[in-house]
Write an enzyme that holds these catalytic residues in place. Structure first.
Site, PDB file in Angstrom:
ATOM      1  CG  ASP A  40      -4.667  -7.675   0.328  1.00  0.00           C
ATOM      2  OD1 ASP A  40      -4.815  -8.440   1.303  1.00  0.00           O
ATOM      3  OD2 ASP A  40      -4.835  -8.040  -0.847  1.00  0.00           O
ATOM      4  N   GLY A  41      -2.034  -7.955   2.169  1.00  0.00           N
ATOM      5  CA  GLY A  41      -0.799  -8.701   1.978  1.00  0.00           C
ATOM      6  C   GLY A  41      -0.004  -8.965   3.241  1.00  0.00           C
ATOM      7  CG  ASN A  42      -1.029  -7.062   6.832  1.00  0.00           C
ATOM      8  OD1 ASN A  42      -0.129  -6.239   6.916  1.00  0.00           O
ATOM      9  ND2 ASN A  42      -2.306  -6.708   6.720  1.00  0.00           N
ATOM     10  CD1 TRP A  45       6.473  -8.070   4.009  1.00  0.00           C
ATOM     11  CD2 TRP A  45       6.158  -8.924   6.050  1.00  0.00           C
ATOM     12  NE1 TRP A  45       7.549  -7.696   4.777  1.00  0.00           N
ATOM     13  CE2 TRP A  45       7.381  -8.211   6.038  1.00  0.00           C
ATOM     14  CE3 TRP A  45       5.749  -9.545   7.234  1.00  0.00           C
ATOM     15  CZ2 TRP A  45       8.195  -8.099   7.168  1.00  0.00           C
ATOM     16  CZ3 TRP A  45       6.568  -9.443   8.355  1.00  0.00           C
ATOM     17  CH2 TRP A  45       7.774  -8.723   8.323  1.00  0.00           C
ATOM     18  CG  ASN A  89     -10.788 -10.114   6.169  1.00  0.00           C
ATOM     19  OD1 ASN A  89     -10.489  -8.929   6.159  1.00  0.00           O
ATOM     20  ND2 ASN A  89     -10.552 -10.898   5.123  1.00  0.00           N
ATOM     21  CG  LEU A 219     -12.991  -1.446  -5.754  1.00  0.00           C
ATOM     22  CD1 LEU A 219     -14.300  -0.759  -6.138  1.00  0.00           C
ATOM     23  CD2 LEU A 219     -12.124  -0.499  -4.937  1.00  0.00           C
TER      24      LEU A 219
END
Length: 263
Positions: A40-42, A45, A89, A219
Site C-alpha cells: 500500500d501507498g504507491n 509515494w 480498487n 486489513l
C-alpha cells in the site's frame, strides 16, 4: 527530525541490516512459514515525490515486489501472498485503472519467469480485469509449476475477502447438491473445515504474519478468513520505499511474539 547526515544514511542502514540479520540467526527463533503483504501507498509515494502521474508510483512499487519475494526466499520463508488489487480498487479512474492493470500484469509475468522457479497462484476474480489481462495472467501462472518449487507465491488480484468467503460457501453447497444432499445435509456441510477447503487458498497454510505498508492499520478485506490468528505488523513506509531493513524488523518483531491462537 532526521539526525543522520544524508551521506551516512546508506552505510548506517547497511550496518543496521547486518545487525538485524545476525539477531535473527542468533535467536534461532521460528520464522513465519507464510507472509502476506498489503503493498500500500504507491499513489501517496508518487505525490510526495512530486509526480502528477501516479502510475509512476505503481511502477516503482511493482519493481519492489520481486525484490521483496527474494528477501522472503533468502530468509527461508516458504510462501508469500501479495495484495495488488482489490475489488474496490476497480472503481478507480478508468485511465488510472487501465495503467495499474497493465503494470500488475507485467509484474506477474516477471514473477512467473522460469528463472525464478517459483510456484505462482492468482487469488481473485480475473474476469473482472477484462479478457486480455485475464488471459495473460492465466498463461503466466500456468507456466509455473509446483514440481521442485521451494517457494510459493499467491498474487491477490481483483480480490475481495468477503467475496472469497461467499464463493467458498457457494462452491461447498454446489458440490453437496451435486451429490444429492438434502436441505438438512446442506446445513450440516457448512463447517469451518468445509469452507476452508473451498477458499481460493485451499490446501495452503494460513499466513503467520501480515505486513501492511503506508501507515494504515487495517486489513481492508485481505484474507479475512485466513488471517484470524495471523500476527500483524504495520509500517509508516510507503510500499515503493519499503526496505530490507523494514522487512527484517518485521521478522524480528514476529519472533519476539508469543502466538496463542486464541488459547
Amino acid at each position: 527530525m532526521d539526525i543522520i547526515p544524508p551521506r551516512l544514511k546508506e552505510p548506517a542502514y547497511r550496518i543496521y541490516e547486518m545487525r538485524l540479520r545476525h539477531e535473527l540467526v542468533r535467536s534461532k527463533a521460528q520464522l513465519p512459514r507464510h507472509i502476506a503483504v498489503l503493498c500500500d501507498g504507491n499513489r501517496r509515494w508518487a505525490r510526495d515525490a512530486g509526480y502528477d502521474d501516479v502510475s509512476i508510483g505503481y511502477r516503482k512499487g511493482a519493481a519492489k515486489i520481486a525484490e521483496m519475494l527474494r528477501w522472503c526466499q533468502a530468509a527461508g520463508i516458504e510462501m508469500a501472498t501479495i495484495y495488488l488489487l482489490s475489488t474496490e480498487n476497480l472503481q478507480r479512474d478508468p485511465d488510472e485503472l487501465t495503467a495499474l492493470i497493465e503494470i500488475i500484469t507485467d509484474v506477474v509475468e516477471e514473477i512467473c519467469a522460469p528463472y525464478n522457479k517459483w510456484s505462482v497462484r492468482t487469488v481473485g476474480d480475473l474476469e473482472l480485469l477484462g479478457d486480455e489481462p485475464a488471459r495473460r495472467l492465466r498463461e503466466a501462472v500456468e507456466s509455473t509449476t509446483t514440481k521442485g518449487a521451494n517457494f510459493h507465491v499467491n498474487v491477490a488480484v481483483a480480490y475481495g475477502g468477503r467475496q472469497e468467503i461467499v464463493d467458498a460457501v457457494r462452491s461447498l453447497l454446489s458440490k453437496e447438491l451435486a451429490n444429492g444432499a438434502t436441505a438438512e445435509q446442506l446445513i450440516e456441510a457448512v463447517t469451518v473445515d468445509g469452507i476452508s477447503e473451498n477458499l481460493y487458498t485451499s490446501g495452503q497454510p494460513d499466513p503467520d504474519l501480515v505486513i501492511r505498508t503506508s501507515g494504515e492499520q487495517r486489513l481492508s478485506g485481505f484474507l479475512l478468513w485466513q488471517s484470524a490468528y495471523s500476527e500483524m505488523w504495520f509500517t509508516e513506509a510507503y510500499w515503493p520505499a519499503f526496505r530490507r531493513v523494514d522487512f527484517l524488523r518485521a521478522l524480528r518483531d514476529y519472533t519476539a511474539r508469543h502466538r496463542r491462537f486464541g488459547k
